[in-house]
Design an enzyme around this catalytic site. Structure first.
Site, PDB file in Angstrom:
ATOM      1  N   HIS A 128       1.678  -7.918  37.747  1.00 11.30           N
ATOM      2  CA  HIS A 128       0.952  -6.829  38.392  1.00 11.30           C
ATOM      3  C   HIS A 128       1.626  -6.480  39.719  1.00 11.30           C
ATOM      4  O   HIS A 128       2.012  -7.356  40.486  1.00 11.30           O
ATOM      5  CB  HIS A 128      -0.499  -7.250  38.655  1.00 11.30           C
ATOM      6  CG  HIS A 128      -1.352  -6.114  39.116  1.00 11.30           C
ATOM      7  ND1 HIS A 128      -1.938  -5.226  38.244  1.00 11.30           N
ATOM      8  CD2 HIS A 128      -1.710  -5.712  40.355  1.00 11.30           C
ATOM      9  CE1 HIS A 128      -2.616  -4.333  38.921  1.00 11.30           C
ATOM     10  NE2 HIS A 128      -2.496  -4.590  40.210  1.00 11.30           N
ATOM     11  N   SER A 162      -2.787   0.505  39.454  1.00 11.27           N
ATOM     12  CA  SER A 162      -3.888  -0.427  39.641  1.00 11.27           C
ATOM     13  C   SER A 162      -5.186   0.332  39.935  1.00 11.27           C
ATOM     14  O   SER A 162      -5.617   1.149  39.123  1.00 11.27           O
ATOM     15  CB  SER A 162      -3.520  -1.429  40.745  1.00 11.27           C
ATOM     16  OG  SER A 162      -4.413  -2.523  40.756  1.00 11.27           O
ATOM     17  N   ASP A 203      -0.230  -9.909  33.472  1.00  7.90           N
ATOM     18  CA  ASP A 203      -1.125  -9.213  34.392  1.00  7.90           C
ATOM     19  C   ASP A 203      -2.543  -9.336  33.872  1.00  7.90           C
ATOM     20  O   ASP A 203      -2.793  -9.109  32.677  1.00  7.90           O
ATOM     21  CB  ASP A 203      -0.698  -7.739  34.471  1.00  7.90           C
ATOM     22  CG  ASP A 203      -1.581  -6.879  35.363  1.00  7.90           C
ATOM     23  OD1 ASP A 203      -2.445  -7.423  36.074  1.00  7.90           O
ATOM     24  OD2 ASP A 203      -1.393  -5.646  35.353  1.00  7.90           O
TER      25      ASP A 203
END
Length: 317
Positions: A282, A157, A252
């Site tokens: 995610h 991320s 995501d």
């Protein structure tokens, strides 16, 4: 493609826990909520050969790093992974991603270094990036028994964002050289205009509103959004970057920009493995207690890393 049953269960656990979205409260409240949640998502932390914490000096002050030496990692000449945790540049810490760091250490026979880099909004871009570059320089300096030619950078991320930037800085000789990069559902485009923001903007864990809140805390001004060190997808070229292993979660909001970054890496001649998990959400790699694909992803990434950073050939006596 429907959600993987494990991912659906993880989402249900999150909904049952209740709580306000991060963007509806303070940064302190978001951190407290996150710190209370991640222990219920991570599995039992597997033992490694050794763990220690140190403080190193950086341009913004000391940076704490956690070092895991994996079972099977040699005391000298080891491969290494600099792992940069996710959390939107605002939340996350040395413990929030400890599970995957231990996995990579053991599965990769590696030394894994995780820096507790400075977070926004108290420390806006590029403070966290500077801390991670400091940790890379320390890793390459040789004090941990690491082979400086076998260092990879990895992150998920927002950590994947910083990892991608460090890989480009290393290419440009503005940071120590890197042998590989592992990008797990990376944030690569802070403009946040990809269609996956529409398709998965709500109801799949990380929301579009939360991602905007993260970004707006990270950047100093709106002009930073177009800086390739915030949005590496906007870099003029990715040619010459180290080989990449890119992980995409199908459900995501970051799926499209992560895929676009992988496609640009390939188009610019960077050796690439793109692993797409269509039924995942995610953050799934940090949910090993509930999602079996979490450890499988770490295992695949570690196997690829071993191929990219093979053990040196020694001459027989």
């Amino acid at each position: 493609m429907t959600l993987d049953p494990d991912a659906l269960r993880a989402l249900e656990i999150g909904r049952a826990a209740g709580g306000e979205p991060f963007e509806n409260g303070s940064v302190a409240a978001a951190r407290a909520t996150y710190n209370a949640s991640f222990p219920t998502l991570q599995g039992e932390h597997e033992p490694v050969a050794a763990t220690e914490q140190r403080q190193i000096d950086g341009p913004n002050g000391p940076v704490t790093i956690r070092i895991h030496r994996g079972i099977g990692a040699p005391r000298t000449g080891a491969r290494a992974v600099l792992y940069l945790h996710g959390g939107g540049w605002v939340i996350g810490n040395l413990s929030s991603h400890d599970e995957i760091c231990r996995w990579l250490a053991n599965l990769g026979n590696a030394v894994v270094i995780c820096p507790d880099y400075r977070l926004a909004p108290e420390h806006k871009f590029p403070a966290g990036l500077d801390d991670c570059a400091t940790a890379l320089r320390f890793t390459a300096a040789g004090g941990l028994g690491i082979d400086p030619t076998r260092i990879a950078v990895a992150g998920d991320s927002a950590g994947g964002n910083v990892a991608a930037v460090l890989a480009l800085l290393a290419r440009d000789r503005l940071a120590p050289p890197l042998a590989a990069q592992i990008l797990i559902y990376p944030n690569t485009d802070a403009r946040q205009t990809a269609d996956s923001y529409r398709r998965f903007g709500d109801g799949f864990g990380l929301t579009a509103a939360t991602m905007a809140w993260f970004r707006d805390h990270y950047v100093r001004t709106p002009e930073d959004i177009a800086d390739w060190r915030v949005s590496p997808l906007l870099a003029s070229s990715l040619a010459g970057a180290p080989p990449a292993f890119v992980v995409i979660a199908g459900h995501d909001i970051l799926a499209d920009e992560g895929t676009a970054y992988a496609e640009r890496l390939r188009a610019d001649g960077v050796p690439l493995v793109l692993r797409h998990w269509p039924g995942q959400i995610h953050g799934f790699v940090s949910m090993g207690r509930h999602i079996l694909a979490a450890r499988q992803t770490a295992s695949e990434a570690a196997a690829w890393l071993r191929l990219q950073t093979p053990e040196p050939i020694t001459q027989a006596d």
